[in-house]
Design a protein around this motif. Structure first.
Motif, PDB file in Angstrom:
ATOM      1  N   MET A  19      -5.308  -2.057 -48.392  1.00  6.85           N
ATOM      2  CA  MET A  19      -5.005  -1.846 -49.815  1.00  6.85           C
ATOM      3  C   MET A  19      -5.496  -0.334 -50.077  1.00  6.85           C
ATOM      4  SD  MET A  19      -3.799  -3.710 -52.540  1.00  6.85           S
ATOM      5  CE  MET A  19      -3.788  -3.919 -54.400  1.00  6.85           C
ATOM      6  N   THR A  20      -4.719   0.481 -50.823  1.00  7.75           N
ATOM      7  CA  THR A  20      -4.772   1.775 -51.367  1.00  7.75           C
ATOM      8  C   THR A  20      -4.963   1.797 -52.726  1.00  7.75           C
ATOM      9  OG1 THR A  20      -2.609   2.541 -50.952  1.00  7.75           O
ATOM     10  CG2 THR A  20      -3.965   2.574 -49.100  1.00  7.75           C
ATOM     11  N   ASN A  21      -5.513   2.731 -53.345  1.00  2.56           N
ATOM     12  CA  ASN A  21      -5.573   2.956 -54.841  1.00  2.56           C
ATOM     13  C   ASN A  21      -4.483   4.128 -55.083  1.00  2.56           C
ATOM     14  OD1 ASN A  21      -6.271   3.725 -57.177  1.00  2.56           O
ATOM     15  ND2 ASN A  21      -8.541   4.432 -56.876  1.00  2.56           N
ATOM     16  N   ARG A  22      -3.502   3.633 -55.442  1.00  5.31           N
ATOM     17  CA  ARG A  22      -2.474   4.269 -55.865  1.00  5.31           C
ATOM     18  C   ARG A  22      -2.604   5.288 -56.946  1.00  5.31           C
ATOM     19  NH1 ARG A  22       1.153   3.230 -52.308  1.00  5.31           N
ATOM     20  NH2 ARG A  22       1.528   1.347 -51.367  1.00  5.31           N
ATOM     21  N   ASP A  23      -3.478   5.103 -57.892  1.00  5.99           N
ATOM     22  CA  ASP A  23      -3.983   5.711 -59.255  1.00  5.99           C
ATOM     23  C   ASP A  23      -5.024   6.542 -59.071  1.00  5.99           C
ATOM     24  OD1 ASP A  23      -2.098   4.368 -60.540  1.00  5.99           O
ATOM     25  OD2 ASP A  23      -3.340   2.520 -61.049  1.00  5.99           O
ATOM     26  N   HIS A  24      -5.617   6.923 -57.585  1.00  7.08           N
ATOM     27  CA  HIS A  24      -6.578   7.825 -57.413  1.00  7.08           C
ATOM     28  C   HIS A  24      -6.231   9.246 -58.091  1.00  7.08           C
ATOM     29  CE1 HIS A  24     -10.472   9.268 -55.501  1.00  7.08           C
ATOM     30  NE2 HIS A  24      -9.598  10.400 -55.296  1.00  7.08           N
ATOM     31  N   GLU A  25      -7.076   9.977 -58.712  1.00  6.81           N
ATOM     32  CA  GLU A  25      -7.141  11.288 -59.398  1.00  6.81           C
ATOM     33  C   GLU A  25      -8.309  11.992 -58.450  1.00  6.81           C
ATOM     34  OE1 GLU A  25      -5.243  12.659 -61.665  1.00  6.81           O
ATOM     35  OE2 GLU A  25      -4.129  10.782 -61.632  1.00  6.81           O
ATOM     36  N   PHE A  26      -7.712  13.238 -57.895  1.00  9.99           N
ATOM     37  CA  PHE A  26      -8.565  14.070 -57.140  1.00  9.99           C
ATOM     38  C   PHE A  26      -9.190  15.174 -58.383  1.00  9.99           C
ATOM     39  CE2 PHE A  26      -5.981  12.568 -53.706  1.00  9.99           C
ATOM     40  CZ  PHE A  26      -7.057  12.503 -52.931  1.00  9.99           C
ATOM     41  N   SER A  27     -10.454  15.093 -58.437  1.00  8.89           N
ATOM     42  CA  SER A  27     -11.303  16.000 -59.022  1.00  8.89           C
ATOM     43  C   SER A  27     -11.565  17.036 -57.867  1.00  8.89           C
ATOM     44  CB  SER A  27     -12.473  15.732 -59.738  1.00  8.89           C
ATOM     45  OG  SER A  27     -13.235  14.959 -58.682  1.00  8.89           O
ATOM     46  N   ASP A  28     -12.209  18.162 -58.404  1.00 12.15           N
ATOM     47  CA  ASP A  28     -12.800  18.979 -57.317  1.00 12.15           C
ATOM     48  C   ASP A  28     -13.642  18.330 -56.319  1.00 12.15           C
ATOM     49  OD1 ASP A  28     -14.992  20.966 -56.196  1.00 12.15           O
ATOM     50  OD2 ASP A  28     -13.626  22.293 -56.802  1.00 12.15           O
ATOM     51  N   GLY A  29     -14.679  17.691 -56.767  1.00 15.38           N
ATOM     52  CA  GLY A  29     -15.460  16.729 -55.654  1.00 15.38           C
ATOM     53  C   GLY A  29     -14.764  15.774 -54.971  1.00 15.38           C
TER      54      GLY A  29
ATOM     55  N   ARG B 166      -9.060  20.215 -63.934  1.00 17.86           N
ATOM     56  CA  ARG B 166      -8.109  19.114 -64.209  1.00 17.86           C
ATOM     57  C   ARG B 166      -8.181  18.281 -62.710  1.00 17.86           C
ATOM     58  NH1 ARG B 166      -3.288  19.508 -61.269  1.00 17.86           N
ATOM     59  NH2 ARG B 166      -1.345  19.601 -62.620  1.00 17.86           N
ATOM     60  N   THR B 167      -7.354  17.277 -63.002  1.00 13.87           N
ATOM     61  CA  THR B 167      -7.275  16.391 -61.738  1.00 13.87           C
ATOM     62  C   THR B 167      -5.722  16.338 -60.993  1.00 13.87           C
ATOM     63  OG1 THR B 167      -6.682  14.375 -62.921  1.00 13.87           O
ATOM     64  CG2 THR B 167      -9.208  14.690 -62.519  1.00 13.87           C
ATOM     65  N   THR B 168      -5.680  15.902 -60.097  1.00 16.99           N
ATOM     66  CA  THR B 168      -4.156  15.771 -59.260  1.00 16.99           C
ATOM     67  C   THR B 168      -4.182  14.391 -58.670  1.00 16.99           C
ATOM     68  OG1 THR B 168      -2.776  17.154 -58.054  1.00 16.99           O
ATOM     69  CG2 THR B 168      -4.880  17.136 -57.324  1.00 16.99           C
ATOM     70  N   HIS B 169      -2.963  13.800 -58.563  1.00 13.46           N
ATOM     71  CA  HIS B 169      -2.606  12.535 -57.893  1.00 13.46           C
ATOM     72  C   HIS B 169      -2.674  12.854 -56.524  1.00 13.46           C
ATOM     73  CE1 HIS B 169      -1.606  10.476 -61.447  1.00 13.46           C
ATOM     74  NE2 HIS B 169      -0.730  11.420 -61.816  1.00 13.46           N
ATOM     75  N   ASP B 170      -2.413  13.975 -55.839  1.00 12.97           N
ATOM     76  CA  ASP B 170      -2.358  14.220 -54.411  1.00 12.97           C
ATOM     77  C   ASP B 170      -2.688  15.619 -54.031  1.00 12.97           C
ATOM     78  OD1 ASP B 170      -0.118  15.811 -55.396  1.00 12.97           O
ATOM     79  OD2 ASP B 170       1.356  14.593 -54.020  1.00 12.97           O
ATOM     80  N   ILE B 171      -2.798  16.045 -52.805  1.00 13.77           N
ATOM     81  CA  ILE B 171      -3.123  17.346 -52.449  1.00 13.77           C
ATOM     82  C   ILE B 171      -1.765  17.927 -51.570  1.00 13.77           C
ATOM     83  CG2 ILE B 171      -4.333  19.092 -50.713  1.00 13.77           C
ATOM     84  CD1 ILE B 171      -6.710  16.927 -51.252  1.00 13.77           C
ATOM     85  N   ASP B 172      -1.212  18.871 -52.208  1.00 10.66           N
ATOM     86  CA  ASP B 172       0.069  19.512 -51.855  1.00 10.66           C
ATOM     87  C   ASP B 172       0.029  20.372 -50.652  1.00 10.66           C
ATOM     88  OD1 ASP B 172       1.774  17.737 -53.335  1.00 10.66           O
ATOM     89  OD2 ASP B 172       1.222  19.163 -55.085  1.00 10.66           O
ATOM     90  N   VAL B 173       0.333  20.455 -49.587  1.00  5.31           N
ATOM     91  CA  VAL B 173       0.326  21.358 -48.819  1.00  5.31           C
ATOM     92  C   VAL B 173       1.734  22.025 -48.377  1.00  5.31           C
ATOM     93  CG1 VAL B 173      -0.120  21.527 -46.189  1.00  5.31           C
ATOM     94  CG2 VAL B 173      -1.312  20.094 -47.330  1.00  5.31           C
ATOM     95  N   LEU B 174       1.539  23.236 -48.450  1.00  5.82           N
ATOM     96  CA  LEU B 174       2.835  24.188 -48.169  1.00  5.82           C
ATOM     97  C   LEU B 174       2.912  24.289 -46.794  1.00  5.82           C
ATOM     98  CD1 LEU B 174       5.177  25.863 -49.285  1.00  5.82           C
ATOM     99  CD2 LEU B 174       3.491  27.846 -49.269  1.00  5.82           C
ATOM    100  N   VAL B 175       2.074  24.799 -46.013  1.00  4.97           N
ATOM    101  CA  VAL B 175       2.084  25.164 -44.430  1.00  4.97           C
ATOM    102  C   VAL B 175       0.839  24.287 -43.926  1.00  4.97           C
ATOM    103  CG1 VAL B 175       1.843  26.847 -42.797  1.00  4.97           C
ATOM    104  CG2 VAL B 175       3.234  27.544 -45.080  1.00  4.97           C
TER     105      VAL B 175
ATOM    106  N   LEU C 108     -11.390   6.171 -47.791  1.00  7.45           N
ATOM    107  CA  LEU C 108     -11.768   6.442 -49.129  1.00  7.45           C
ATOM    108  C   LEU C 108     -10.763   5.607 -50.233  1.00  7.45           C
ATOM    109  CD1 LEU C 108     -12.136  10.347 -48.743  1.00  7.45           C
ATOM    110  CD2 LEU C 108     -13.879   8.615 -48.761  1.00  7.45           C
ATOM    111  N   ASP C 109     -10.156   4.899 -49.750  1.00  5.31           N
ATOM    112  CA  ASP C 109      -9.167   3.970 -50.581  1.00  5.31           C
ATOM    113  C   ASP C 109      -8.045   4.836 -51.306  1.00  5.31           C
ATOM    114  OD1 ASP C 109      -8.135   1.634 -51.667  1.00  5.31           O
ATOM    115  OD2 ASP C 109      -9.511   1.727 -53.526  1.00  5.31           O
ATOM    116  N   LEU C 110      -7.292   5.781 -50.603  1.00  4.58           N
ATOM    117  CA  LEU C 110      -6.626   6.501 -51.234  1.00  4.58           C
ATOM    118  C   LEU C 110      -5.105   6.074 -50.827  1.00  4.58           C
ATOM    119  CD1 LEU C 110      -8.042  10.044 -49.866  1.00  4.58           C
ATOM    120  CD2 LEU C 110      -8.579   8.779 -52.041  1.00  4.58           C
TER     121      LEU C 110
END
Length: 185
Positions: free
Chosen positions: A1-11, A46-55, A74-76
């Motif tokens: 089971m993953t946490n679909r509502d996870h928000e990424f802060s800096d930490g 701010r926070t973000t839902h995911d980590i976007d990778v360009l390359v 990490l339940d992501l």
């Protein structure tokens, strides 16, 4: 089971990248865009839902099992880090890689972000409400706005509607000063 509502802060983002870096092969590199670049590269609160990778080197798919393991640990969400943003790579000039901002090493994983001006270009190209909030948070300099304007003729060759829309937005927010040669006549 993953946490679909996870928000990424800096930490939280750093924790996930550190966990991924422990599982990656030496020499793994990613270049971030989007909210994660703002948070980790430029200190935007701010926070973000995911980590976007360009390359990514190697491609993200090549270390997909490590990404899945971190998601489980990490339940992501399974796509907590993804390369969906690579579809917007053509918006950036060919030399964007010369201006990367180093975020740091996380185990075997080296992380960088596109430059502020390249990130502003992407955000102003998208022009979603959340992108405009990000632009405001970055407080662009006149030089950064001039850089974005200078990219619009190139972008207009493959996306004229967006280039026009971006130009109109820039004109409404940052009117161009009169050119010296015109102002002196």
């Amino acid at each position: 089971m993953t946490n679909r509502d996870h928000e990424f802060s800096d930490g939280a983002a750093r924790q996930a990248l550190e966990a991924l870096g422990r599982l990656c092969s030496p020499g793994t590199n990613v270049v971030l865009v989007g909210g994660a670049a703002l948070i980790l590269g430029y200190g935007v609160a701010r926070t973000t839902h995911d980590i976007d990778v360009l390359v990514a080197t190697p491609r993200l798919a090549e270390f997909g099992r490590a990404i899945e393991q971190v998601a489980e640990q990490l339940d992501l969400a399974t796509r907590w880090i993804n390369d969906g943003a690579k579809a917007y790579g053509e918006v950036l000039p060919d030399d964007f890689g010369d201006r990367l901002t180093d975020i740091g090493r996380f185990g075997h994983l080296s992380v960088a972000a596109v430059s502020r001006r390249d990130l502003l270009l992407l955000k102003l190209h998208a022009l979603r409400p959340e992108d405009l909030e990000d632009v405001d948070a970055l407080e662009p300099t006149p030089e950064e706005i001039a850089f974005v304007r200078a990219q619009l003729p190139r972008i207009a060759r493959f996306d004229p509607a967006r280039a026009y829309r971006t130009d109109a937005y820039l004109a409404s927010q940052w009117p161009e000063p009169p050119r010296e040669e015109l102002a002196s006549q």
